[in-house]
Scaffold this active site. Structure first.
Site, PDB file in Angstrom:
ATOM      1  N   GLU A   1      29.989  41.702  58.077  1.00 26.37           N
ATOM      2  CA  GLU A   1      30.207  43.147  58.156  1.00 26.37           C
ATOM      3  C   GLU A   1      29.680  43.821  56.893  1.00 26.37           C
ATOM      4  O   GLU A   1      30.010  43.392  55.791  1.00 26.37           O
ATOM      5  CB  GLU A   1      31.705  43.450  58.314  1.00 26.37           C
ATOM      6  CG  GLU A   1      31.967  44.892  58.685  1.00 26.37           C
ATOM      7  CD  GLU A   1      33.452  45.169  58.944  1.00 26.37           C
ATOM      8  OE1 GLU A   1      33.766  45.988  59.821  1.00 26.37           O
ATOM      9  OE2 GLU A   1      34.299  44.554  58.261  1.00 26.37           O
TER      10      GLU A   1
ATOM     11  N   ALA B   1      39.745  40.118  52.912  1.00 27.89           N
ATOM     12  CA  ALA B   1      39.639  39.251  54.077  1.00 27.89           C
ATOM     13  C   ALA B   1      38.702  39.889  55.087  1.00 27.89           C
ATOM     14  O   ALA B   1      38.292  41.038  54.940  1.00 27.89           O
ATOM     15  CB  ALA B   1      41.021  39.013  54.700  1.00 27.89           C
TER      16      ALA B   1
ATOM     17  N   GLU C   1      38.042  39.928  59.555  1.00 23.56           N
ATOM     18  CA  GLU C   1      38.712  39.647  60.820  1.00 23.56           C
ATOM     19  C   GLU C   1      37.861  38.906  61.836  1.00 23.56           C
ATOM     20  O   GLU C   1      37.999  39.146  63.054  1.00 23.56           O
ATOM     21  CB  GLU C   1      39.187  40.956  61.436  1.00 23.56           C
ATOM     22  CG  GLU C   1      38.083  41.917  61.889  1.00 23.56           C
ATOM     23  CD  GLU C   1      37.631  42.921  60.851  1.00 23.56           C
ATOM     24  OE1 GLU C   1      37.030  43.935  61.221  1.00 23.56           O
ATOM     25  OE2 GLU C   1      37.887  42.689  59.660  1.00 23.56           O
ATOM     26  N   ASN C   2      37.006  37.996  61.441  1.00 26.92           N
ATOM     27  CA  ASN C   2      36.223  37.241  62.417  1.00 26.92           C
ATOM     28  C   ASN C   2      37.164  36.635  63.467  1.00 26.92           C
ATOM     29  O   ASN C   2      38.104  35.932  63.113  1.00 26.92           O
ATOM     30  CB  ASN C   2      35.461  36.109  61.727  1.00 26.92           C
ATOM     31  CG  ASN C   2      34.753  36.572  60.470  1.00 26.92           C
ATOM     32  OD1 ASN C   2      33.957  37.493  60.495  1.00 26.92           O
ATOM     33  ND2 ASN C   2      35.078  35.927  59.349  1.00 26.92           N
TER      34      ASN C   2
ATOM     35  N   HIS D   1      47.207  42.254  58.621  1.00 31.34           N
ATOM     36  CA  HIS D   1      46.112  43.203  58.841  1.00 31.34           C
ATOM     37  C   HIS D   1      44.994  42.536  59.642  1.00 31.34           C
ATOM     38  O   HIS D   1      44.502  43.090  60.635  1.00 31.34           O
ATOM     39  CB  HIS D   1      45.595  43.695  57.481  1.00 31.34           C
ATOM     40  CG  HIS D   1      44.430  44.630  57.552  1.00 31.34           C
ATOM     41  ND1 HIS D   1      44.523  45.971  57.292  1.00 31.34           N
ATOM     42  CD2 HIS D   1      43.113  44.408  57.836  1.00 31.34           C
ATOM     43  CE1 HIS D   1      43.344  46.545  57.420  1.00 31.34           C
ATOM     44  NE2 HIS D   1      42.462  45.608  57.743  1.00 31.34           N
ATOM     45  N   GLU D   2      44.576  41.358  59.208  1.00 29.70           N
ATOM     46  CA  GLU D   2      43.488  40.673  59.911  1.00 29.70           C
ATOM     47  C   GLU D   2      43.911  40.258  61.312  1.00 29.70           C
ATOM     48  O   GLU D   2      43.100  40.305  62.249  1.00 29.70           O
ATOM     49  CB  GLU D   2      43.008  39.467  59.102  1.00 29.70           C
ATOM     50  CG  GLU D   2      42.572  39.781  57.685  1.00 29.70           C
ATOM     51  CD  GLU D   2      41.627  40.962  57.579  1.00 29.70           C
ATOM     52  OE1 GLU D   2      40.735  41.098  58.447  1.00 29.70           O
ATOM     53  OE2 GLU D   2      41.788  41.768  56.658  1.00 29.70           O
TER      54      GLU D   2
ATOM     55  N   HIS E   1      43.589  43.030  63.696  1.00 29.58           N
ATOM     56  CA  HIS E   1      42.190  43.266  64.068  1.00 29.58           C
ATOM     57  C   HIS E   1      41.769  42.486  65.309  1.00 29.58           C
ATOM     58  O   HIS E   1      40.759  42.840  65.943  1.00 29.58           O
ATOM     59  CB  HIS E   1      41.266  42.866  62.920  1.00 29.58           C
ATOM     60  CG  HIS E   1      40.957  43.954  61.948  1.00 29.58           C
ATOM     61  ND1 HIS E   1      40.507  45.188  62.339  1.00 29.58           N
ATOM     62  CD2 HIS E   1      41.010  43.981  60.588  1.00 29.58           C
ATOM     63  CE1 HIS E   1      40.299  45.934  61.262  1.00 29.58           C
ATOM     64  NE2 HIS E   1      40.599  45.230  60.192  1.00 29.58           N
TER      65      HIS E   1
END
Length: 859
Positions: A127, A274, A276-277, A307-308, A311
């Site tokens: 990203e 981090a 979020e893959n 948070h991740e 996502h």
């Protein structure tokens, strides 16, 4: 970098030609050597017959391009970061064979060699636009596809991608025939955007677990880190936090986890917290705690984990169409993770942390001249790179909290659930979400969206109170104002808290909430009849519970009570709001910075919330170094150092407060008298009960000695010899750069500006040490050095490295008219410089202008 840009107009045009992407097949050979790897991509896609378009690729060499069976002349079709495709069929197959480059910048496929054991570790970070550094791709989020990834690597490695790791097949090692290699063929992903594809490879240590999803599936879990850090990895806690997050989100969103497994990998030299893959989340390995850390950091790790995880729904299952709706990813994940942290983990005061940290970030960003709407105008990739900021994350999350309060939490979350179900695996824009929220809440959100999401700036709310001779309120109104440049007056749902002094059973005094009303503020003046007739409280607190996003001012009587009894306010969120209100007034030049210093030194020892302590102490440091009148700076720093050391000695043994105070003392030590306790802590001749001077704290203490000129370079060398790890090398770089001489600063500046092969983490550490000074005069020659370096940095470095250098090396501690004028002169002379570069520089200048205004208020 200009040759690697992509505009929104180009993306729209390409999406008009490419009607759909059927699949990607990606083969990577990671055994070809230490500088490049082999990349073969096959893309199958539909297009307008006869039309032309391009795919994105950043690579040192392209060996083969085959379109629909026709070999194309690489020299003709490949230039800069694009491969031109002409005369397309309705259904197309493109094959691209290239040699792609490893990086040490944290972009694309990052390669790291562990100094402890010499092992190689790889990870991807794509990203915003860096998948194209690893494979040929349509690098825009709305052209989703399934991705099949095949990887050849040393057989002893862990190889992790978005899908569950398959059993490897024996393969040939391209560079070392005697080394065993293997090939991993991953199943296709669901339909996702290219920036979410991920690969992590190397001899990572792993701990595994599982959980049961709400739909009955068993979801495998993995937690990974470098082998040399494995002894410090608390994988059980990380997995337990993850399980709590899964249960909370699946229940709250009413949508099961949409992927097949969930691995979390802590990777070296990471540029952010981090990423979020899907099923392959990467984290900074600073979250693997090899030394004691504060509760603020522990809580932050939990928020980041959640948070991740959020996502996986916000951003991965449903993805924004273009980057102007980046907030649909980040604001929602920030809001949801705080909600989950507060309600599903032991960190129940997460909204206090959000108030102290995230909203402070948002207010600061929203008062910069470069502020922008939450739904921002994103013209190209450079625009979006600089929009990963306090508006997109923290303001957006704050506004969502306000929206949930306005329409009702249940209605809000029902709308979110409907949004996921309706748009799963597709791309969306703002109206797609508003339609669902309007349906569940029954409210027309058009005006709300315009006011909150599509305009910039932050409002200020002030109370206007009239009382009679008996001390009862006869009139109360909330006054709302807006800055001239961003004049929008917005609706706010907020609480007004009434706080009074009460005597506790132990004889102490507390300032506690005795009454509260919730109102809707709209317009420049809102009357509050609900409190008319009530006895005037000692403290009237607008935005009690922190529902609204607005700067808050206290009336004169409430401010006096708050300052006198700050440590007696029993509610930590209310205390955070008071801390924040006073700090904001300092930043705005309404309250002298010296009085803020007095407030902090007099009350910080009673603060119970770790993040509030951390944020407030950082603000104290900024106030002392940049906001107090220059003629009082040295005296103020000396007084702060003396007081903080005294408070550290008095703090409870082994407490979080004790650790924070010692760390902050090391950071702001400024006099010869401060050398003695620092040296004593390093050598063990000075001790504090409960304080362990471990590896990382020893580095911080040593840097304090270096910046005072009380430690020789040989001492840093000796410390590095004892801790020759990745973290140790970064700490040593920071300590060396803190050397308080012109020669030391010259060496630090040149080491990252003149040399072009320095890894991202070393650049970041060096920049932090460079600007860490007791006497800012040593940085005076660097105003010109800085501006002279701006364009060369921008044109020769990747985006993230340019950002690290431009923001990190700005000599902000000077906070002087000369610095302001030098930077303004550069902006005036470079009106045609890239917009993203000008924005970075303008934001640094704004900090200096604010510091000068604060100094004038403190004179």
């Amino acid at each position: 970098m200009p040759a690697e840009n992509l505009t929104r107009a180009e993306a729209i045009e390409r999406a008009g030609v490419v009607s759909g992407v059927e699949s990607y097949s990606i083969e990577l050979d990671l055994t070809t050597g230490p500088t490049t790897f082999a990349s073969t991509t096959v893309i199958r896609f539909s297009a307008t017959p006869g039309a032309g378009t391009f795919v994105d690729l950043v690579a040192p060499s392209v060996r083969e391009v085959v379109l629909n069976g026709r070999s194309l002349d690489v020299a003709e079709v490949f230039a800069d970061s694009r491969i031109a495709l002409a005369d397309l069929d309705a259904e197309n197959e493109l094959r691209v064979v290239a040699d792609c480059a490893y990086t040490n910048t944290g972009e694309g496929l990052h390669r790291f060699v562990d100094p402890v054991d010499g092992e190689v570790y790889l990870y991807t970070q794509f990203e915003v636009p860096d998948a194209r550094r690893v494979f040929a791709t349509f690098e825009q989020p709305d052209l989703k596809a399934p991705f099949s990834v095949t990887v050849t690597a040393p057989a002893a490695w862990q190889v992790v991608s978005n899908q569950p790791t398959p059993e490897p097949e024996a393969a040939r090692h391209a560079a070392e025939p005697g080394t065993e290699a293997a090939t991993w063929r991953f199943e296709p992903t669901p339909r996702i955007s290219s920036y979410l594809v991920a690969l992590v490879a190397g001899p990572y240590a792993v701990q595994r677990g599982e959980l049961t999803s709400s739909d009955g599936r068993t979801v495998p879990l993995g937690v990974f880190c470098r082998a040399s850090l494995a002894e410090h990895l608390d994988a059980d806690y990380i997995m337990e936090t993850t399980r709590k997050g899964f249960a909370f989100y699946e229940k709250t969103f009413d949508v099961p986890y949409p992927f097949d497994k969930y691995d979390q990998l802590f990777v070296p030299e990471y540029n952010m917290g981090a990423m979020e893959n899907p099923g392959c989340v990467t984290f900074t390995e600073s979250y693997v705690f090899r030394s004691q850390v504060t509760d603020a950091v522990r809580e932050r790790r939990v928020v980041t984990i959640l948070h991740e995880l959020a996502h996986m729904w916000f951003g991965d299952l449903v993805t924004m169409k273009w980057w102007n709706d980046l907030w649909l990813n980040e604001s929602f994940a920030e809001y949801a993770s705080t909600l989950a942290t507060a309600e599903a983990t032991e960190w129940e005061a997460a909204w206090t942390t959000f108030s102290a940290m995230e909203k402070t970030w948002a207010y600061r960003q929203d008062q910069l001249p470069t502020t922008h709407p939450i739904v921002a105008e994103i013209r190209d990739l450079e625009d979006v790179q600089v929009n990963f900021d306090g508006i997109t994350y923290a303001k957006g999350a704050s506004v969502l909290k306000q929206l949930a309060a306005w329409v009702g939490r249940d209605e809000f979350l029902s709308g979110v659930s409907a949004y996921f179900k309706k748009h799963a695996w597709s791309n969306t824009e703002l109206p797609d979400l508003l339609v669902e929220l309007e349906a569940t809440s029954g409210r027309d959100l058009t005006a709300w969206s315009k006011a909150w999401l599509e305009t910039a700036g932050v409002n200020t709310l002030r109370p206007e109170i009239e009382v009679d001779g008996d001390g009862r309120i006869t009139a109360l109104a909330v006054l709302q104002s807006a800055p001239a440049d961003y004049p929008t007056i917005r609706p706010h749902r907020l609480a007004i808290g009434c706080y009074d002094l009460v005597e506790e059973t132990d004889g102490s005094v507390a300032l506690v909430a005795t009454h509260q009303v919730v109102i809707d503020v709209d317009g420049e003046r809102t009357e509050v009849p609900e409190l008319v007739g009530h006895e005037r409280p000692a403290l009237l607190l607008l935005n009690d519970e922190d529902l609204a996003y607005a700067k808050i001012r206290l009336d004169e009587e409430s401010l006096a009570a708050a300052l006198e009894h700050l440590s007696h306010i029993s509610d930590p969120l209310a205390r955070s709001l008071v801390w924040g209100s006073v700090w904001d007034a300092v930043r705005d030049g309404e309250t002298p910075a010296s009085s803020y210093v007095d407030l902090v030194l007099g009350n910080i020892a009673a603060e119970t919330e770790s993040t509030t302590v951390r944020t407030t102490l950082n603000q104290l440091g900024l106030a002392a170094r940049s906001y107090v009148a220059p003629e009082r700076r040295a005296e103020t720093l000396a007084r702060i150092g003396d007081r903080v050391w005294a408070l550290a000695q008095d703090a409870a043994a082994g407490s979080d407060l004790q650790l924070q105070l010692v760390k902050f003392f090391a950071a702001l030590a400024s006099t010869p008298d401060h050398v003695t306790p620092l040296r004593g802590l390093v050598q063990g001749t000075t001790t504090l009960d409960g304080l362990a001077v471990d590896t990382d704290l020893r580095w911080e203490l040593l840097q304090g000695l270096v910046q005072l000129g009380a430690a020789e370079p040989s001492e840093v060398d000796a410390a590095l010899a004892q801790d020759d790890t990745a973290t140790g090398r970064q700490s040593a770089a920071r300590a060396r750069a803190a050397t308080p001489t012109l020669e030391g600063k010259e060496a630090a500046f040149a080491s990252v500006v003149d040399a072009t092969d320095v890894p991202n983490a070393i650049i970041r550490a060096t920049a932090a040490g460079f600007v860490h000074v007791t006497d800012p005069a040593v940085l005076e020659p660097f105003a010109a050095r800085y501006t002279d370096a701006l364009l060369p940095i921008w044109t020769t470095r990747s985006y993230h490295i340019a950002e690290e250098l431009i923001e990190g090396l700005y000599p902000a501690p000077l906070a002087s008219v000369a610095l302001r004028d030098a930077v303004q002169a550069w902006l005036d002379a470079h009106a045609d410089a890239p917009a993203a570069l000008r924005r970075m520089v303008a934001e640094q200048l704004a900090g200096t202008e604010r510091a000068l205004a604060a100094q004038a208020a403190d004179a």
